[in-house]
Design a protein around this motif. Structure first.
Motif, PDB file in Angstrom:
ATOM      1  N   SER A  12      -2.875   2.698   6.590  1.00 42.58           N
ATOM      2  CA  SER A  12      -2.588   3.330   5.303  1.00 42.58           C
ATOM      3  C   SER A  12      -3.618   2.933   4.253  1.00 42.58           C
ATOM      4  CB  SER A  12      -1.193   2.933   4.801  1.00 42.58           C
ATOM      5  OG  SER A  12      -0.192   3.322   5.718  1.00 42.58           O
ATOM      6  N   ALA A  13      -3.886   3.861   3.336  1.00 42.06           N
ATOM      7  CA  ALA A  13      -4.767   3.608   2.199  1.00 42.06           C
ATOM      8  C   ALA A  13      -4.136   4.243   0.967  1.00 42.06           C
ATOM      9  CB  ALA A  13      -6.164   4.168   2.441  1.00 42.06           C
ATOM     10  N   ALA A  14      -4.411   3.673  -0.200  1.00 41.08           N
ATOM     11  CA  ALA A  14      -3.830   4.198  -1.445  1.00 41.08           C
ATOM     12  C   ALA A  14      -4.697   3.809  -2.623  1.00 41.08           C
ATOM     13  CB  ALA A  14      -2.408   3.675  -1.642  1.00 41.08           C
ATOM     14  N   VAL A  31       0.818  -1.209   0.000  1.00 40.33           N
ATOM     15  CA  VAL A  31       0.000   0.000   0.000  1.00 40.33           C
ATOM     16  C   VAL A  31       0.855   1.264   0.000  1.00 40.33           C
ATOM     17  CG1 VAL A  31      -1.789   1.261   1.258  1.00 40.33           C
ATOM     18  CG2 VAL A  31      -1.913  -1.237   1.073  1.00 40.33           C
ATOM     19  N   GLY A  39      -1.810   8.353  -1.681  1.00 35.88           N
ATOM     20  CA  GLY A  39      -2.199   7.631  -0.482  1.00 35.88           C
ATOM     21  C   GLY A  39      -2.043   8.460   0.773  1.00 35.88           C
ATOM     22  N   HIS A  80      -4.775  -5.482  -1.535  1.00 35.78           N
ATOM     23  CA  HIS A  80      -5.107  -4.703  -2.727  1.00 35.78           C
ATOM     24  C   HIS A  80      -6.410  -5.233  -3.315  1.00 35.78           C
ATOM     25  CE1 HIS A  80      -1.076  -2.759  -3.996  1.00 35.78           C
ATOM     26  NE2 HIS A  80      -1.024  -3.062  -2.715  1.00 35.78           N
ATOM     27  N   GLY A  94      -1.669  -6.253   4.566  1.00 34.02           N
ATOM     28  CA  GLY A  94      -2.230  -5.367   3.556  1.00 34.02           C
ATOM     29  C   GLY A  94      -3.074  -6.131   2.559  1.00 34.02           C
ATOM     30  N   GLY A 134      -5.802   0.049  -2.121  1.00 31.14           N
ATOM     31  CA  GLY A 134      -5.102  -0.740  -1.115  1.00 31.14           C
ATOM     32  C   GLY A 134      -5.346  -0.219   0.284  1.00 31.14           C
ATOM     33  N   LEU A 135      -5.370  -1.142   1.231  1.00 25.54           N
ATOM     34  CA  LEU A 135      -5.556  -0.809   2.646  1.00 25.54           C
ATOM     35  C   LEU A 135      -4.629  -1.697   3.463  1.00 25.54           C
ATOM     36  CD1 LEU A 135      -7.327   0.902   4.620  1.00 25.54           C
ATOM     37  CD2 LEU A 135      -8.835  -1.085   4.783  1.00 25.54           C
ATOM     38  N   SER A 136      -3.891  -1.099   4.417  1.00 24.68           N
ATOM     39  CA  SER A 136      -2.939  -1.889   5.207  1.00 24.68           C
ATOM     40  C   SER A 136      -2.810  -1.342   6.616  1.00 24.68           C
ATOM     41  CB  SER A 136      -1.556  -1.902   4.539  1.00 24.68           C
ATOM     42  OG  SER A 136      -0.930  -0.636   4.662  1.00 24.68           O
ATOM     43  N   THR A 179      -1.389   7.934   5.336  1.00 25.64           N
ATOM     44  CA  THR A 179      -1.148   7.110   6.518  1.00 25.64           C
ATOM     45  C   THR A 179      -1.550   7.899   7.748  1.00 25.64           C
ATOM     46  OG1 THR A 179       0.669   5.830   5.561  1.00 25.64           O
ATOM     47  CG2 THR A 179       0.577   5.949   7.960  1.00 25.64           C
TER      48      THR A 179
END
Length: 517
Positions: free
Chosen positions: A461-463, A33, A450, A71, A69, A510-512, A452
């Motif tokens: 975190s996201a993106a 991410v 993204g 995706h 994470g 994406g998310l982590s 954080t």
């Protein structure tokens, strides 16, 4: 002379799914991410446990931590079959381009079925002492492991009503389900202040289930696509040990400049293949044959063969070099843990911002063809003295790929909030005449961003990233021939099966979470 019937002519995706990495195949740089939000510019930063794969030298500056994470990837792909004159050719009994809804057949453009493909990552870093950190990562390549193209297309005939015709891309790909894992065990060591190196061992594994069509007989006149003498071929392959290694280095050249480097080597994919062939699949009108045996015992047209052959695909070597400029804060970071080891970095607390420029290389030219070899004398049921061809190699003729990535972070609130953005470009890795639907090797341009948020020891975190692919268009003059059951034609179709235009685009979110101890 015994006639050989095509089986598994386009096994491209079987192994290529395992070869999609930093600059090869479908990749739109790294999985991860933080990496996604920076356009893949991360080799010199390498500040979460995924460094175990992407630059193990970065582990040496990390605290004990765990990372998870996911995706969500949506790949859009369309193929338009073109004739040698460059004009679209619909999948029908007539070749001229028809008006919509006429008896000429469906639209010549066909698209893969949409959907969201989840791609997860797990990683951890374990600080042993001030100099040594161990890392473990389990991830897949940055690609979509499941794709489905139509076997046939519907259209409305003005006289006979709703009908179907076999799809124009069926000789290249109709479905692919792939599970690819790259468990990696690494170590990062600090050699001197600001200088670290790392190495890791990859235990690669792949399991693939793949379907396409091939020609049972060759048409001596007209359009091979419209003879409908097809075999539906399903191949299942597994290679549970594809060893490899990663090497990394990181050097704090100055207070503001970091240099990172990474290299990966992996052995070729070698897989035993199980084969299922269905003959008499279409009627002469191109409609799915619901009664292929016609009074014969059920399954008269189905061939099942375990361990029918072997597949081999070289995996390209890859390398990256990164330059990272960062602006450190003047004062020691607030709340720094007293037990933190010397040399531990935390860009979200220590820096105001950073910008990284990476250069990448993938030795894709190692993939000239996918080698597919079957045992001698495997009969194909439902045909007249038909046998599986011994050689079903699929030419690809890939070229080396160079890329550039630029991305960075801005710490909006120290120790609380950071935002990032980035993008990348990778050059074309295949001639248009060699296009296939397994992976799109046109040039790639991606942009992403993204954020954080830090909540105590946890970073969330996201993106998002969008990747555009340069269309591959050979004007109907493709090079790829399907395997066919005719010795006089060299067991290949007389015309190319990849003449056309191939277009792709990829959106992913994406998310982590990373927790540090």
């Amino acid at each position: 002379m015994r006639r050989r019937v095509s089986a598994g002519a386009a096994l491209a995706a079987v192994a290529l799914a395992g070869a999609a990495r930093a600059s090869s195949g479908l990749d739109s740089p790294e999985i991860g991410v933080l990496q996604l939000g920076r356009g893949g510019a991360w080799v010199a930063r390498a500040d979460d446990p995924l460094a175990a794969y992407f630059n193990p030298a970065g582990l040496a500056a990390q605290r004990t931590s765990a990372h998870a994470g996911l995706h969500f990837m949506q790949l859009g792909q369309c193929f338009t079959r073109l004739g040698p004159d460059g004009k679209p050719v619909p999948p029908s009994l007539t070749t001229p381009i028809p008006a919509p809804g006429s008896e000429g057949g469906p639209d010549p453009e066909v698209c893969a079925e949409g959907g969201i493909f989840p791609n997860p990552q797990l990683a951890a870093a374990f600080r042993v002492n001030d100099a040594l950190v161990l890392g473990l990562a389990a991830l897949g390549p940055h690609g979509v492991g499941g794709r489905a193209w139509p076997e046939s297309l519907p259209y409305t005939h003005p006289t006979f009503g709703d009908l179907t015709q076999p799809s124009p891309q069926r000789y290249l790909l109709t479905s692919l389900d792939a599970l690819i894992l790259l468990p990696t065990l690494s170590a990062g060591v600090t050699l001197a202040e600001g200088l670290s190196v790392g190495a890791g061992f990859i235990w690669g594994a792949a399991a693939i289930d793949f379907v396409n069509f091939s020609e049972a007989t060759v048409s001596r006149g007209g359009d091979d696509f419209n003879t409908h003498n097809d075999l539906r071929t399903r191949v299942r392959a597994a290679d549970l040990f594809v060893p490899g290694l990663v090497l990394g280095a990181r050097w704090a050249a100055t207070r503001h400049l970091d240099v990172g480097a990474w290299f990966k080597w992996q052995d070729a994919v070698r897989a035993k293949t199980d084969l299922t062939i269905e003959s008499r699949y279409w009627t002469t009108a191109g409609i799915k044959n619901e009664d292929p045996c016609r009074g014969e015992p059920p399954g008269c047209n189905v061939t099942e063969e375990k361990g029918a052959g072997e597949l081999r695909l070289p995996v390209p070597m890859e390398a990256k070099l990164g330059l990272r400029y960062h602006k450190p804060r003047g004062a020691p970071r607030a709340g720094r843990a007293a037990a933190a080891a010397p040399g531990v970095r935390d860009p979200m607390a220590d820096d105001l911002f950073d910008v990284e420029l990476d250069f990448t290389w993938a030795n894709n030219s190692a993939v000239d063809a996918i080698e597919v070899r079957f045992r001698e004398g495997i009969p194909v049921r439902g045909t007249v003295v038909g046998f599986v061809p011994v050689n079903a190699d699929v030419p690809h003729r890939w070229k080396d790929v160079m890329g550039v990535r630029l991305g960075g972070d801005l710490v909006v609130l120290r120790n609380l909030l950071a935002v990032r953005a980035g993008g990348f470009f990778e050059n074309k890795g295949q001639d248009d005449a060699d296009l296939n639907l397994d992976f799109h090797l046109g040039y790639r341009i991606g942009v992403g961003g993204g954020v954080t948020a830090r909540v105590g020891p946890l970073d969330i975190s996201a993106a998002f990233q969008h990747t555009s692919f340069g269309a591959l268009d050979n004007g109907g003059k493709g090079n790829l021939k399907a395997v066919a059951g005719d010795a006089t034609s060299g067991y290949r179709s007389l015309q190319s099966v990849n003449g056309g235009r191939f277009e792709s685009s990829l959106n992913e979110f994406g998310l982590s979470g990373t927790i540090r101890f």
